[in-house]
Design an enzyme around this catalytic site. Structure first.
Site, PDB file in Angstrom:
ATOM      1  N   TYR A  42      28.220  61.990 -18.782  1.00  0.00           N
ATOM      2  CA  TYR A  42      29.440  62.347 -18.055  1.00  0.00           C
ATOM      3  C   TYR A  42      29.607  61.403 -16.879  1.00  0.00           C
ATOM      4  O   TYR A  42      28.655  61.150 -16.137  1.00  0.00           O
ATOM      5  CB  TYR A  42      29.327  63.791 -17.553  1.00  0.00           C
ATOM      6  CG  TYR A  42      30.536  64.277 -16.775  1.00  0.00           C
ATOM      7  CD1 TYR A  42      31.782  64.396 -17.370  1.00  0.00           C
ATOM      8  CD2 TYR A  42      30.423  64.628 -15.431  1.00  0.00           C
ATOM      9  CE1 TYR A  42      32.887  64.862 -16.661  1.00  0.00           C
ATOM     10  CE2 TYR A  42      31.520  65.100 -14.709  1.00  0.00           C
ATOM     11  CZ  TYR A  42      32.751  65.205 -15.332  1.00  0.00           C
ATOM     12  OH  TYR A  42      33.842  65.664 -14.624  1.00  0.00           O
ATOM     13  N   ASP A  60      25.362  54.828 -13.644  1.00  0.00           N
ATOM     14  CA  ASP A  60      25.980  55.926 -12.927  1.00  0.00           C
ATOM     15  C   ASP A  60      24.860  56.791 -12.344  1.00  0.00           C
ATOM     16  O   ASP A  60      24.249  57.608 -13.034  1.00  0.00           O
ATOM     17  CB  ASP A  60      26.859  56.733 -13.883  1.00  0.00           C
ATOM     18  CG  ASP A  60      27.563  57.875 -13.169  1.00  0.00           C
ATOM     19  OD1 ASP A  60      27.186  58.188 -12.019  1.00  0.00           O
ATOM     20  OD2 ASP A  60      28.475  58.463 -13.772  1.00  0.00           O
ATOM     21  N   LYS A  98      27.236  62.809  -4.684  1.00  0.00           N
ATOM     22  CA  LYS A  98      26.354  63.958  -4.444  1.00  0.00           C
ATOM     23  C   LYS A  98      25.458  63.792  -3.206  1.00  0.00           C
ATOM     24  O   LYS A  98      25.905  64.003  -2.092  1.00  0.00           O
ATOM     25  CB  LYS A  98      25.539  64.257  -5.707  1.00  0.00           C
ATOM     26  CG  LYS A  98      26.481  64.552  -6.898  1.00  0.00           C
ATOM     27  CD  LYS A  98      25.830  65.241  -8.034  1.00  0.00           C
ATOM     28  CE  LYS A  98      26.724  65.285  -9.258  1.00  0.00           C
ATOM     29  NZ  LYS A  98      27.275  66.566  -9.614  1.00  0.00           N
TER      30      LYS A  98
END
Ligand code: PLP
Length: 439
Positions: free
Chosen positions: A152, A247, A275
């Protein structure tokens, strides 16, 4: 005060809150996984959080393994982060004008991740991925992107792709609203499969801008790269003139101070972050080799901008979180607690006769309810083969025992510095009881 859990637990406040939200927000939530669709039942609404503990709107308390899906590595309302934010908020929350915190956070990140020579801050992981893909295309003059099935990268149109007739082909949109023309340039391969990576780069030689992946996957549950996989990808990308785009939105500063790239010793060309670097406030970032980053506006022609990007609150929360992580022994403690949890979950499952595989890298882990004990979960096919019904029963047994897990088999659990030995032991006791009830 005695902890209110299990049989004494009423969730009438959450039920009312969910009914109210559902009338005015799609699915009653701001992001799909929160709606409990994969496990059933009513999402529990949180009133406040401190350390490893959540308190819901009915006053029930839970040990939290979501940690806002990764950012809260130093625990909720960490006193150092709160103090830094309290100081800053009275001085302005966003200027739309440069501030000194941006360069401070940039320097800290660049000091930790050698692949990043320059960085641009954005507001989410989705934005980071979207912008890094644009840059990769501009830098190479190529359009195609290779992506791993099940990884994702946020809700970027070109990444919302499902496998068509199999791997190695163009994907088709996985969401209505994404035009076929957008996904036509996205090629899919299986994670952990170096042969497929080689084949796709050979088949589309000279056309692939970037190979993008989560180096350690968090979004199919935790998947661990096989020995040599990331190194092999590095070589293949170099050989084919494609950029390796890691990522690390989830893994950056999570699996270690230098991320997955440091832990596994592989240097990407471009990196996405998010994050942890925002310490719980909305932040994303992308960075990499200077010659590519200098192509970003206003130094170069690749356009990308953001009203709230680099705002002093988000930068401050990120900086103070990284200062906590930088202290000697911090990652070692996270590793030890997470190992303790992994071992406890395995024992609890074994004692109850529940087949389980636990994948863990640092303080992110997923217990997979596999068909036979210890069966490897290494890619999309082996992840989706897990027993989601059993996970759902486990999830609810844990919730009623006072432990809030991510409400899907295909998510990572996150351990924070606020998860003490005692908290982990308590979690294991709840898990031991839960395992007995889910076969
Ligand atoms: N990339 C990865 C690896 C992620 O785990 C996520 C979110 O979970 C994203 C990108 C998207 O980040 P955000 O939700 O901040 O847009």
């Amino acid at each position: 005060m005695a902890k209110k859990v299990a049989s004494s637990r009423s969730i009438s406040g959450s039920e009312a809150a969910f009914a109210r939200s559902s009338a005015v927000m799609p699915g009653g939530v701001s992001s799909p996984v929160r709606a409990f669709k994969a496990v059933g039942g009513t999402p529990i609404f949180i009133r406040e959080a401190e350390g490893s503990q959540l308190t819901d709107v009915d006053g029930n308390q839970y040990i939290d393994y979501i940690g806002s899906y990764g950012p809260l590595i130093a625990g909720h309302a960490n006193e150092r982060v709160v103090a830094a934010l309290s100081k800053q908020i009275g001085r302005g929350s966003s200027f739309g004008i440069p501030n000194e915190f941006e360069a401070q956070l940039a320097e800290k990140i660049i000091g930790a991740l050698p692949a990043i020579e320059m960085i641009r801050f954005v507001n989410s992981g989705t934005e980071a991925a979207m912008s890094a893909i644009r840059l990769a295309r501009a830098a190479t003059g190529r359009d195609m992107i290779v992506k791993c099935i099940g990884c994702y990268h946020g809700h970027v149109d070109s990444m919302l792709v499902q496998a068509g007739s199999g791997a190695l082909t163009h994907g088709s949109p996985s969401s209505p609203g994404v035009p076929e023309s957008t996904t036509r340039n996205t090629l899919l391969v299986n994670y952990n499969n170096l042969d497929e990576a080689r084949q796709v780069l050979e088949k589309y030689t000279g056309q692939v801008a970037a190979f993008v992946l989560e180096p350690v996957v968090g979004n199919m549950g935790v998947l661990i790269p096989k020995d040599g996989y990331l190194q092999g990808l590095r070589q293949l990308c170099t050989q084919h003139g494609a950029l390796l785009l890691m990522d690390e939105v989830m893994t950056g500063f999570r699996v270690g101070w230098s991320g997955a790239q440091g832990r596994f010793g592989v240097r990407p060309d471009l990196v996405c972050l998010g994050k942890v670097i925002g310490g719980g406030l909305p932040v994303g970032a992308y960075g990499g080799i200077r010659k590519y980053m200098e192509m970003i506006s206003p130094s170069g022609p690749v356009y990308q901008a953001g009203t709230l990007s680099g705002n002093p609150l988000a930068m401050t929360a990120g900086l103070s979180t990284l200062e906590i992580l930088e202290e000697p022994g911090c990652y070692e403690a996270l590793e030890a607690r997470s190992e303790q949890l992994e071992a406890g979950l395995k024992k609890a499952a074994h004692d109850a006769g529940v087949p389980l595989t636990v994948n863990r890298v640092g303080s992110m882990l997923t217990p997979f309810f596999v068909a036979s004990d210890g069966a490897p979960v290494t890619d999309y096919a082996s992840a989706v083969a897990c027993n989601t019904g059993r996970f759902g029963r486990f999830f609810h047994a844990m919730l009623s025992g006072g432990v809030y897990l991510p409400p899907s088999q295909f998510e990572a659990w996150f351990v924070s510095t606020a998860h003490t030995n005692e908290i982990i032991e308590e979690t294991i006791e709840v898990a031991s009881r839960a395992m007995q009830r889910i076969l």
